[in-house]
Motif scaffolding. Structure first.
Motif, PDB file in Angstrom:
ATOM      1  N   ARG A  64      39.845  59.292  35.305  1.00 23.54           N
ATOM      2  CA  ARG A  64      40.615  60.040  36.293  1.00 23.54           C
ATOM      3  C   ARG A  64      40.419  59.710  38.178  1.00 23.54           C
ATOM      4  O   ARG A  64      39.401  58.587  38.430  1.00 23.54           O
ATOM      5  CB  ARG A  64      40.296  61.675  36.661  1.00 23.54           C
ATOM      6  N   PRO A  65      41.091  59.529  38.574  1.00 21.91           N
ATOM      7  CA  PRO A  65      41.366  58.893  40.056  1.00 21.91           C
ATOM      8  C   PRO A  65      39.784  59.317  40.925  1.00 21.91           C
ATOM      9  O   PRO A  65      39.009  58.030  41.172  1.00 21.91           O
ATOM     10  CB  PRO A  65      42.847  59.162  41.096  1.00 21.91           C
ATOM     11  N   SER A  66      39.664  60.099  40.843  1.00 23.75           N
ATOM     12  CA  SER A  66      38.409  60.925  41.252  1.00 23.75           C
ATOM     13  C   SER A  66      37.666  60.888  40.611  1.00 23.75           C
ATOM     14  O   SER A  66      36.010  60.526  42.019  1.00 23.75           O
ATOM     15  CB  SER A  66      38.364  62.712  41.159  1.00 23.75           C
ATOM     16  N   GLY A  71      38.592  44.989  47.465  1.00 28.47           N
ATOM     17  CA  GLY A  71      39.523  44.624  47.288  1.00 28.47           C
ATOM     18  C   GLY A  71      40.594  45.793  46.074  1.00 28.47           C
ATOM     19  O   GLY A  71      40.078  46.204  45.006  1.00 28.47           O
ATOM     20  N   VAL A  72      41.927  45.958  46.695  1.00 35.05           N
ATOM     21  CA  VAL A  72      42.453  46.641  45.404  1.00 35.05           C
ATOM     22  C   VAL A  72      44.118  46.673  44.984  1.00 35.05           C
ATOM     23  O   VAL A  72      44.916  45.487  46.068  1.00 35.05           O
ATOM     24  CB  VAL A  72      43.124  48.697  46.122  1.00 35.05           C
ATOM     25  N   LEU A  73      44.199  46.895  43.791  1.00 33.66           N
ATOM     26  CA  LEU A  73      45.380  46.091  43.327  1.00 33.66           C
ATOM     27  C   LEU A  73      46.293  47.095  42.729  1.00 33.66           C
ATOM     28  O   LEU A  73      45.291  48.229  42.085  1.00 33.66           O
ATOM     29  CB  LEU A  73      44.837  45.647  41.966  1.00 33.66           C
ATOM     30  N   SER A  74      47.439  47.260  43.035  1.00 36.76           N
ATOM     31  CA  SER A  74      47.825  48.846  42.383  1.00 36.76           C
ATOM     32  C   SER A  74      49.374  48.600  41.641  1.00 36.76           C
ATOM     33  O   SER A  74      50.151  47.157  43.264  1.00 36.76           O
ATOM     34  CB  SER A  74      48.184  49.636  43.082  1.00 36.76           C
ATOM     35  N   ARG A  75      49.765  49.570  41.028  1.00 33.28           N
ATOM     36  CA  ARG A  75      51.217  49.001  40.735  1.00 33.28           C
ATOM     37  C   ARG A  75      52.281  49.460  41.867  1.00 33.28           C
ATOM     38  O   ARG A  75      53.399  50.086  41.520  1.00 33.28           O
ATOM     39  CB  ARG A  75      51.980  49.253  39.015  1.00 33.28           C
ATOM     40  N   SER A  76      51.593  51.071  42.056  1.00 33.11           N
ATOM     41  CA  SER A  76      52.540  52.459  42.594  1.00 33.11           C
ATOM     42  C   SER A  76      51.840  52.656  44.273  1.00 33.11           C
ATOM     43  O   SER A  76      51.134  51.864  43.922  1.00 33.11           O
ATOM     44  CB  SER A  76      51.859  53.591  42.235  1.00 33.11           C
ATOM     45  N   GLY A  77      52.740  53.372  44.119  1.00 26.48           N
ATOM     46  CA  GLY A  77      52.032  53.269  46.394  1.00 26.48           C
ATOM     47  C   GLY A  77      50.805  54.939  46.319  1.00 26.48           C
ATOM     48  O   GLY A  77      50.938  54.490  46.890  1.00 26.48           O
ATOM     49  N   THR A  78      52.038  55.989  46.035  1.00 28.91           N
ATOM     50  CA  THR A  78      51.364  56.428  46.581  1.00 28.91           C
ATOM     51  C   THR A  78      49.698  56.970  45.273  1.00 28.91           C
ATOM     52  O   THR A  78      48.946  57.937  46.037  1.00 28.91           O
ATOM     53  CB  THR A  78      51.900  58.086  46.304  1.00 28.91           C
ATOM     54  N   LEU A  79      50.374  56.498  44.288  1.00 31.45           N
ATOM     55  CA  LEU A  79      48.810  56.540  43.409  1.00 31.45           C
ATOM     56  C   LEU A  79      47.605  55.633  44.762  1.00 31.45           C
ATOM     57  O   LEU A  79      46.345  56.152  44.380  1.00 31.45           O
ATOM     58  CB  LEU A  79      48.668  55.867  42.167  1.00 31.45           C
ATOM     59  N   THR A  80      48.119  54.455  44.453  1.00 33.30           N
ATOM     60  CA  THR A  80      47.271  53.632  45.872  1.00 33.30           C
ATOM     61  C   THR A  80      46.435  54.645  46.345  1.00 33.30           C
ATOM     62  O   THR A  80      45.609  54.347  47.322  1.00 33.30           O
ATOM     63  CB  THR A  80      48.102  52.490  46.830  1.00 33.30           C
ATOM     64  N   TYR A  81      47.439  55.113  47.730  1.00 34.10           N
ATOM     65  CA  TYR A  81      47.086  55.947  48.739  1.00 34.10           C
ATOM     66  C   TYR A  81      46.402  57.124  47.634  1.00 34.10           C
ATOM     67  O   TYR A  81      45.132  56.990  48.931  1.00 34.10           O
ATOM     68  CB  TYR A  81      48.381  56.248  49.520  1.00 34.10           C
ATOM     69  N   VAL A 137      44.298  56.628  45.964  1.00 28.79           N
ATOM     70  CA  VAL A 137      42.823  55.392  45.691  1.00 28.79           C
ATOM     71  C   VAL A 137      41.775  55.624  47.195  1.00 28.79           C
ATOM     72  O   VAL A 137      40.761  55.545  47.029  1.00 28.79           O
ATOM     73  CB  VAL A 137      42.865  54.908  44.172  1.00 28.79           C
ATOM     74  N   VAL A 138      43.070  55.306  47.185  1.00 25.04           N
ATOM     75  CA  VAL A 138      42.321  54.247  48.385  1.00 25.04           C
ATOM     76  C   VAL A 138      41.621  55.498  49.876  1.00 25.04           C
ATOM     77  O   VAL A 138      41.093  55.227  49.927  1.00 25.04           O
ATOM     78  CB  VAL A 138      43.268  53.442  49.384  1.00 25.04           C
TER      79      VAL A 138
END
Lengths: 300, 387
Positions: free
Chosen positions: A276-278, A148-158, A160-161
């Motif tokens: 960091r996301p990575s 399950g992924v929760l995020s406040r932002s659009g491109t940051l979600t992409y 991470v996903v």
């Protein structure tokens, strides 16, 4: 299973004949979302390129199609009205993509539409990969699975996903809760749903500076999800105080909304915070293989 | 958008909140002539957005026109001294000449938006005239709060409850519920994020009166109050916001820092993560910039010029996640923008991923630019080139 949205959810689009609405309705339709129609006042009776019926009012659309979900692409001055119309017509889940709605409009709508769940505003929407997509997310980067992924932002979600998918970690549902100061559904409200979702085996929470949503999510995870592998990320560690960064809600006010406070809260709940996301996929894989998190006292 | 005291008080007056008699003046001579026609005891107050006017000697009392003129000249001669949040200080373009109040007590009353409760919240304290954060630290028990149900709105019992809970002096009791109600109306009518009366004075002759006014409006709601939106032009708008506006990006989307690594990303969350990546790689950031959706040539060019001409950037790190925006289109936009711009050239480091990423990277490499595969690689490369 998944949360909020599956392949049977009947979805309409408010503002379906506008530039944004028609473009994204087409993408949702092609993804496999059970899109049953749309609404544009004055264009009732028309049919979209996908063969979907257009209605003048949400009430007519709901009566004719049995829709329960509505995706709102309406300009800021009319968004509150669109949400009230959805509520009165019996929509149970409204996804509001619109950015720039006056805070007071959102305050009033959120305070007076009890019983209808609102995702957003100023959000990319949500997706239950392999089942349905409602919003503006790029469907092809997602993969069905147990995270399950929760995020406040659009491109940051992409971002991470994309990393998760490339690492073989598919997703159950991804929710972009929105970047405004007042939002309809908080991280904690999503976590309550994830808690009861058998498909969701692990979680990624992507927060950012501002507000206290991350602190509350951390407390909930510590107290109610002791066995769920979770990894967090907090964006904006280099943000200056007192200034919004891109999102209206991403602002440090005095000692409030700082990245330090959020990171501390996650760590106190036993949730590792990626720098960091990575790092997120590896952190999550480690949490999953380790199994149960060290139990944490829910004292804060 | 923050309002100056005289603007806030104009809104207060319209809403029915008692404020001192006053005149707004832009020159010392105007102050003199105002006092000549209105003899009495006056206070001259610098009109600025920064706090701490009293300590900086920017509020002074004056009797008579000559003293008024002299005091105004002194106040306006130098800008507000800089502080941590406003390193440039603030120029003083006008003053408010205001009736001197014989103050017996000072209280605090504000309404703001509580994010966690998702409701408007009243905050009232019997300690006024000081910084509310100090009050919260020193006398946390003195703060009375009321979360308003927006479906019901304001009702006078809320004001009564607050006055008792905050243990306001009994002298406040009769007037307070109406003042709180007027403040709530104003808060909603103008879509404010904060309305604050600090201090709410109780005078020796029993008047309850707003001695200062702080109003922060929601930029997204300004279109509803065109008259107020016009004030914007007379305010010293944050320079970063002006630059962002000029480049055609949202006013929140650009922010400068003292470093030398320029950054740009599509989306606020990714733009913040990009700054963090540069900092993780040991670099110093020159700016935050969210280019928004659809990074076409015109937009990329505007953003490039915004950063190159206004920050200390010696390298520009562009971080794009192609979701709906296709990578090859963005790449073409970047190449075109660089061919068009007349601004000085600094090295670009471009990270392009997502939809059509290979094609995009090929286009960039052909144009002699440096495409990288990941955000971390890009940050490292940019930091290397900057030093």
């Amino acid at each position: 299973m998944s949360i909020f949205l599956d392949k049977n959810s009947k979805v309409i689009v408010q503002g379906i004949t506008g530039a944004e609405g028609s473009y994204h309705a087409d993408r949702m339709h092609r993804y496999g979302t059970n899109l049953v129609g749309g609404v544009t006042p004055g264009k009732g009776g028309q049919t979209t390129a996908q063969g979907l019926p257009v209605f003048d009012t949400v009430k007519e659309a709901v009566e004719a199609t049995g829709a329960t979900h509505s995706c709102i692409f309406v300009p800021p001055p009319f968004a509150a009205d669109a949400l009230y119309e959805a509520y009165e017509a019996g929509i149970t889940l409204a996804i509001c993509i619109t950015e720039g709605i006056p805070v007071h409009d959102t305050l009033k709508v959120v305070g007076t539409t009890r019983g209808m769940r609102i995702i957003g505003p100023n959000c990319p929407g949500l997706i239950s990969p392999g089942k349905a997509l409602v919003g503006i997310m790029p469907g092809h980067i997602f993969k069905e699975g147990g995270v399950g992924v929760l995020s406040r932002s659009g491109t940051l979600t992409y971002e991470v996903v994309d990393l998760l998918t490339r690492a073989g970690l598919g997703q159950s549902t991804c929710v972009g809760v929105g970047g405004d100061p007042i939002i309809g559904t908080t991280f904690v409200e999503c976590l309550r749903e994830f808690k009861n979702d058998p498909q969701t085996e692990a979680l990624v929470v992507c927060g950012e500076i501002g507000g206290s949503d991350e602190e509350e999510a951390a407390a909930f995870i510590g107290a109610h999800l002791p066995e769920m592998p979770v990894v967090a990320f907090v964006g904006g560690r280099n943000a200056p105080p007192g200034k919004s960064l891109g999102h209206a809600g991403a602002i440090i006010s005095g000692s409030f909304g700082t990245p330090q406070s959020k990171i501390k809260a996650f760590e106190a709940a036993g949730v590792p915070v990626a720098g960091r996301p990575s790092e997120i996929p590896a952190f999550l894989a480690r949490e999953i293989s380790r199994g149960k998190r060290a139990p944490q006292p829910a004292s804060f | 958008m923050n309002l100056m005291e005289h603007q806030g008080k104009a809104l207060f007056r319209d809403a029915g909140i008692p404020v001192p008699r006053s005149g707004h003046a832009t020159t010392p001579d105007d102050v003199g002539s105002f006092i000549e026609t209105n003899p009495g005891d006056w206070v001259v107050k610098a009109q600025v957005l920064m706090g701490g006017r009293g300590k900086a000697g920017k509020i002074k009392s004056a009797q008579g026109a000559a003293e008024g003129r002299a005091v105004a000249r002194e106040i306006m001669a130098t800008p507000m001294p800089p502080n941590r949040q406003n390193p440039q200080g603030e120029k003083i373009n006008s003053v408010l000449v205001e009736e001197r109040l014989a103050i017996a007590k000072e209280a605090y009353c504000a309404i703001t938006v509580d994010r966690a409760a998702r409701k408007p919240v009243f905050i009232v304290s019997r300690f006024g005239g000081m910084d509310i954060e100090e009050v919260a630290e020193q006398h946390p028990e003195s703060l009375a709060k009321y979360y308003v149900d927006t479906a019901i709105g304001y009702s006078p019992f809320i004001g009564r409850e607050l006055a008792f809970a905050a243990q306001l002096d009994p002298g406040y009791r009769r007037a307070f519920p109406a003042i709180a109600g007027a403040l709530y109306d104003l808060f909603f009518r103008y879509g404010a994020k904060l309305v604050e009366i600090n201090p709410l004075a109780l005078t020796h002759d029993g008047r309850v009166i707003a001695s200062d006014a702080k109003v922060e409006l929601d930029d997204d709601a300004l279109y509803r109050n065109p008259g107020v939106a016009e004030w914007r032009t007379t305010l010293p708008l944050d320079e970063d916001e002006l630059l962002a506006e000029g480049a055609g990006v949202g006013i929140r989307n650009f922010r400068r820092f003292p470093g030398n690594v320029g950054t740009m990303a599509n989306g606020a969350g990714l733009a913040m993560a990009t700054m963090d990546a540069v900092s993780n790689a040991g670099g110093r950031i020159a700016n935050f910039l969210d280019v928004g959706g659809g990074a076409n040539a015109q937009r990329v060019r505007n953003c490039y010029e915004l950063v190159v001409n206004n920050t200390g950037a010696t390298v520009f790190f562009i971080n794009i996640f192609g979701g709906i925006t296709r990578g090859d289109e963005v790449a073409r936009g970047i190449v075109e923008a660089m061919a068009q711009t007349a601004s000085r050239k600094i090295p670009l480091v471009i990270r392009l991923t997502g939809t059509n990423e290979e094609e995009g990277r090929r286009i960039l490499a052909q144009a002699g630019m440096t495409p990288v595969e990941t955000m971390d690689d890009g940050a490292r490369k940019a930091v290397e080139l900057a030093s």
